[in-house]
Motif scaffolding. Structure first.
Motif, PDB file in Angstrom:
ATOM      1  N   GLN A 384     -28.818 -22.628 -26.658  1.00 14.44           N
ATOM      2  CA  GLN A 384     -27.427 -22.860 -26.259  1.00 14.44           C
ATOM      3  C   GLN A 384     -26.538 -21.683 -26.646  1.00 14.44           C
ATOM      4  OE1 GLN A 384     -25.321 -26.095 -28.233  1.00 14.44           O
ATOM      5  NE2 GLN A 384     -24.570 -26.787 -26.239  1.00 14.44           N
ATOM      6  N   LEU A 388     -24.327 -19.382 -23.990  1.00 16.55           N
ATOM      7  CA  LEU A 388     -22.879 -19.207 -24.123  1.00 16.55           C
ATOM      8  C   LEU A 388     -22.506 -17.729 -24.122  1.00 16.55           C
ATOM      9  CD1 LEU A 388     -22.036 -21.936 -26.790  1.00 16.55           C
ATOM     10  CD2 LEU A 388     -21.474 -21.963 -24.355  1.00 16.55           C
ATOM     11  N   LYS A 389     -23.315 -16.891 -24.742  1.00 13.34           N
ATOM     12  CA  LYS A 389     -23.051 -15.456 -24.717  1.00 13.34           C
ATOM     13  C   LYS A 389     -23.258 -14.884 -23.317  1.00 13.34           C
ATOM     14  CE  LYS A 389     -24.043 -11.226 -27.290  1.00 13.34           C
ATOM     15  NZ  LYS A 389     -24.851 -10.623 -28.373  1.00 13.34           N
ATOM     16  N   ARG A 391     -22.688 -16.498 -20.569  1.00 16.74           N
ATOM     17  CA  ARG A 391     -21.515 -16.903 -19.808  1.00 16.74           C
ATOM     18  C   ARG A 391     -20.356 -15.924 -19.984  1.00 16.74           C
ATOM     19  NH1 ARG A 391     -20.279 -23.399 -20.162  1.00 16.74           N
ATOM     20  NH2 ARG A 391     -21.669 -24.070 -18.467  1.00 16.74           N
ATOM     21  N   GLU A 392     -20.228 -15.362 -21.172  1.00 17.77           N
ATOM     22  CA  GLU A 392     -19.159 -14.391 -21.403  1.00 17.77           C
ATOM     23  C   GLU A 392     -19.373 -13.122 -20.585  1.00 17.77           C
ATOM     24  OE1 GLU A 392     -19.021 -13.698 -25.541  1.00 17.77           O
ATOM     25  OE2 GLU A 392     -18.353 -15.734 -26.073  1.00 17.77           O
ATOM     26  N   THR A 395     -20.131 -15.094 -15.126  1.00 15.52           N
ATOM     27  CA  THR A 395     -19.892 -16.506 -14.836  1.00 15.52           C
ATOM     28  C   THR A 395     -20.310 -16.820 -13.401  1.00 15.52           C
ATOM     29  OG1 THR A 395     -17.619 -16.025 -14.170  1.00 15.52           O
ATOM     30  CG2 THR A 395     -17.989 -16.632 -16.476  1.00 15.52           C
ATOM     31  N   GLU A 401     -26.342 -21.680 -15.232  1.00 18.17           N
ATOM     32  CA  GLU A 401     -25.769 -23.021 -15.315  1.00 18.17           C
ATOM     33  C   GLU A 401     -26.859 -24.083 -15.380  1.00 18.17           C
ATOM     34  OE1 GLU A 401     -22.675 -23.751 -15.760  1.00 18.17           O
ATOM     35  OE2 GLU A 401     -22.064 -21.646 -15.703  1.00 18.17           O
ATOM     36  N   PHE A 404     -28.221 -24.057 -18.862  1.00 10.49           N
ATOM     37  CA  PHE A 404     -27.242 -24.604 -19.802  1.00 10.49           C
ATOM     38  C   PHE A 404     -27.220 -26.131 -19.731  1.00 10.49           C
ATOM     39  CE2 PHE A 404     -23.033 -25.827 -21.259  1.00 10.49           C
ATOM     40  CZ  PHE A 404     -22.904 -25.076 -22.419  1.00 10.49           C
TER      41      PHE A 404
END
Length: 683
Positions: A384, A388-389, A391-392, A395, A401, A404
């Motif tokens: 996770q 998240l990194k 996604r930065e 996107t 996705e 995730f």
């Protein structure tokens, strides 16, 4: 050679020896004692030490220092009594035996028969004497005993001649100071004569030329000082030094700088002197340059000829070539960076994004195959974090996705968050008493729930039928009732009526039954410090965390009058603060650790494997079923259920659990006090 015997060979104060060992040595004039630490004996043999101790007094410590200076911790002490050994009578050898000759014996001591020697003589250390050496000693003594010859008286002329002849010898022997003195005197004499010649302005032709003045000195040169090093043995081995040649005389007659400066000052201010005239007066050849350059202004700096000036275009000065080159390189680097850096950054970001997705996919695959809940949760949490990194960086990527969502779903499945079927409010204690209720214990009976209020302190009874509340126990010094510290529900007794047991801080036990408060017999052991109490059947269990013991008291009709037995004694009880007893003994520590004690005192720690957050200061464990244990975690506003083996099973969350303070279970129904309200929980 004296050595301490064990155990006196240990350092004083080390704790291994009984104390110092004292010995007395008789000293006579000329005796000496060398005290040194034990490590030196491994470096220097005893015979060598005896020889060193016999050396002249000023040579003993230097000799020892050269031999033991590499040791890190070493102490050497020399103690000597003033006087000479010859002043005392020599001891006769026992039995008429001849005195043994000792190698390295000090001349003049008891071990040598050569008689007394001067302390400055060399010690024949560790050398075997032979006839040649004895002859050398006798020859030295003969030379020392010979009277010096009288020196002949010299006349004045002979002394002067000898003094002139001794100058090279003094120079060869290292007497440099006398030579320097003569050179300084000659220099001063030449300077004095030059100043005298400059004072006469009319006698310019008779000016002294540089280097042509006779180097004469007034008076007799000082006698060379005797150099003590010139008489040393090592000095005599070096070849004699020859006097260094003096400076060569200058062939040309040049004026002094002081004379040129005086002529400059004597000329009128407006007159300009050319360099050719100065050179002509100085006697230099044409085109050879001048010794002194005439300044046009005494207040300014020297000005060059202009040959090194930069090219000028009007009033603008051209920048130097290196500056132009550096500026061009800077512009080139900026252009290259603008063209290449964005593409490089894009490539790096793309590679990093791919690595993050690959790493998250690998962690998710690991979480799906491992059986240990703790390892599975760790792998999912790492996956996770990687997503998240990612996604930065980027996107809207469908692949990211999807990963995730899979990781989040796996974590939700592991969290096993449940919501109870119903949470019913029985009554509110917000307006009960003068202070807000702060319960530290709660137990449930057939018709009532009892709360131990630590703020008052008192015990409150709440009716499950109508929700009415009243205080049934309070501290009273007149009635000899102490502060309540623990409560437990006793259903089985000889009177056939359920009772609430209350333990006060003075180790007195009270029972609340049929609306009456009665003192019960309680045989408390000496030094008992009650931490918590629990009931199983007819027996009372008391936790004493300070003594790491759980006592079991057997019930009689009037209470618990018999001495207790130790149901459990182990170091795992040192931090326990809550006690529960059914088929086993369960404890909760202040740091959130849960212990389970089975037959024989075997302790198991409930690992809480797979839980999202560890327990923080849990309340008393409650048996939810035969295989499950429920614990209130007030810090996280939840009720956590564990299996008896310690594995995390599920957790219950509800908005009414906020601010929960106490929790108990009876007959499958749970009661919780949260937000100053008593509530019934239906699972």
């Amino acid at each position: 050679m004296l050595r301490p015997d064990p155990p006196f060979d240990q350092p004083i104060g080390s704790g291994r020896g009984p104390g110092p060992l004292l010995r007395r040595l008789a000293f006579e004039p000329g005796d000496r004692v060398v005290l040194l630490s034990t490590p030196a004996l491994a470096e220097v043999e005893e015979e060598v030490l005896r020889g060193i101790a016999g050396l002249p007094l000023e040579e003993v410590l230097p000799d020892l220092y050269r031999r033991v200076q590499h040791l890190r911790h070493e102490t050497v002490l020399l103690a000597a009594l003033p006087g000479r050994r010859e002043d005392r009578p020599a001891a006769e050898p026992a039995g008429g035996e001849t005195a043994e000759t000792v190698i390295d014996a000090t001349p003049g001591g008891s071990g040598s028969g050569e008689g007394s020697h001067d302390d400055r003589q060399y010690q024949p250390s560790l050398f075997v004497e032979d006839d040649r050496q004895n002859e050398l000693v006798r020859a030295r003594r003969a030379l020392e005993a010979a009277a010096p010859r009288p020196l002949p008286v010299r006349t004045g002329a002979a002394a002067a001649e000898e003094e002139q002849a001794e100058v090279p010898l003094a120079l060869a022997a290292g007497e440099r100071r006398a030579r320097l003195a003569r050179v300084v005197a000659e220099s001063r004499d030449r300077a004095d004569r030059a100043r005298a010649a400059l004072g006469d302005a009319g006698a310019a032709a008779a000016r002294p030329a540089w280097g042509n003045a006779a180097a004469t000195t007034s008076g007799t040169p000082p006698a060379p000082r005797r150099n003590p090093r010139a008489q040393s043995f090592t000095r005599s081995l070096a070849p004699p030094e020859t006097p260094k040649p003096g400076p060569s005389a200058e062939a040309r007659d040049l004026p002094l700088v002081d004379e040129l400066a005086a002529e400059r000052r004597a000329r009128p201010a407006g007159g300009a002197v050319s360099e050719q005239s100065v050179a002509r007066e100085a006697g230099l050849a044409p085109g050879s340059g001048t010794l002194v350059r005439v300044r046009s202004s005494m207040g300014g700096r020297w000005r060059g000829s202009g040959s090194l000036d930069r090219a000028r275009l009007g009033g603008y000065t051209l920048p130097p070539t290196w500056a132009v080159i550096m500026a061009g390189l800077a512009v080139l680097l900026v252009l290259v960076g603008i063209m290449t850096v964005p593409s490089m950054l894009e490539a790096d970001r793309g590679a990093e994004y791919s690595n993050l997705l690959n790493g998250a996919a690998q962690k998710l695959a690991v979480a799906r195959v491992v059986e240990d809940p703790a390892q599975r949760r760790a792998a999912l949490v790492e996956a996770q974090a990687l997503l998240l990194k990612a996604r930065e960086l980027q996107t809207g990527d469908p692949q990211a996705e999807t990963l995730f969502n899979e990781v989040a779903g796996a974590l939700n499945e592991m969290d096993r968050v449940r919501e109870p079927a119903a949470v019913e409010t029985i009554t509110s204690l917000e307006r009960f008493g003068e202070r807000p209720v702060a319960p530290s214990r709660m137990v449930a009976g057939p018709d009532h729930v009892y709360l131990l209020d630590a703020a008052t302190p008192q015990v409150i009874e709440v009716s499950l039928a109508d929700g009415s509340a009243r205080a049934v126990y309070a501290e009273d010094a007149g009635a000899k009732r102490g502060r309540p510290i623990a409560i437990a529900q006793l259903d089985a007794n000889d009177r056939g009526v359920p009772a609430l047991l209350i333990m006060d801080h003075e180790n007195r036990l009270w029972a609340w039954e049929n609306g009456q408060l009665t003192a019960l017999a309680f045989n408390a052991p000496s030094g008992l410090a009650v931490t918590d109490i629990a009931v199983r059947g007819r027996d009372l269990y008391v936790l004493d965390a300070s003594h790491k013991t759980v006592y079991r008291f057997a019930q009689e009709r009037d209470g618990f009058p018999n001495p207790p037995v130790k149901a459990l004694e182990t170091g795992d009880l040192a931090n326990a603060r809550r006690l529960f007893v059914d088929m086993e003994i369960l404890t909760a520590d202040a740091d959130g650790t849960l212990h389970r004690f089975i037959g024989g005192g075997v302790a198991l720690t409930l690992s809480q494997a797979g839980i999202d957050r560890k327990l923080v200061a849990p309340e008393t464990p409650q048996a939810l079923t035969d295989s499950e244990v429920a614990v209130l975690d007030p810090a996280n506003n939840r009720v956590v259920v564990f299996l008896r083996d310690g594995a995390f099973e599920r957790q219950y969350r509800h908005p009414d659990f906020a601010g929960a303070r106490a929790f108990t279970v009876r007959g499958g129904e749970a009661y919780i006090l949260s937000g100053a309200a008593l509530r019934r929980i239906t699972w």
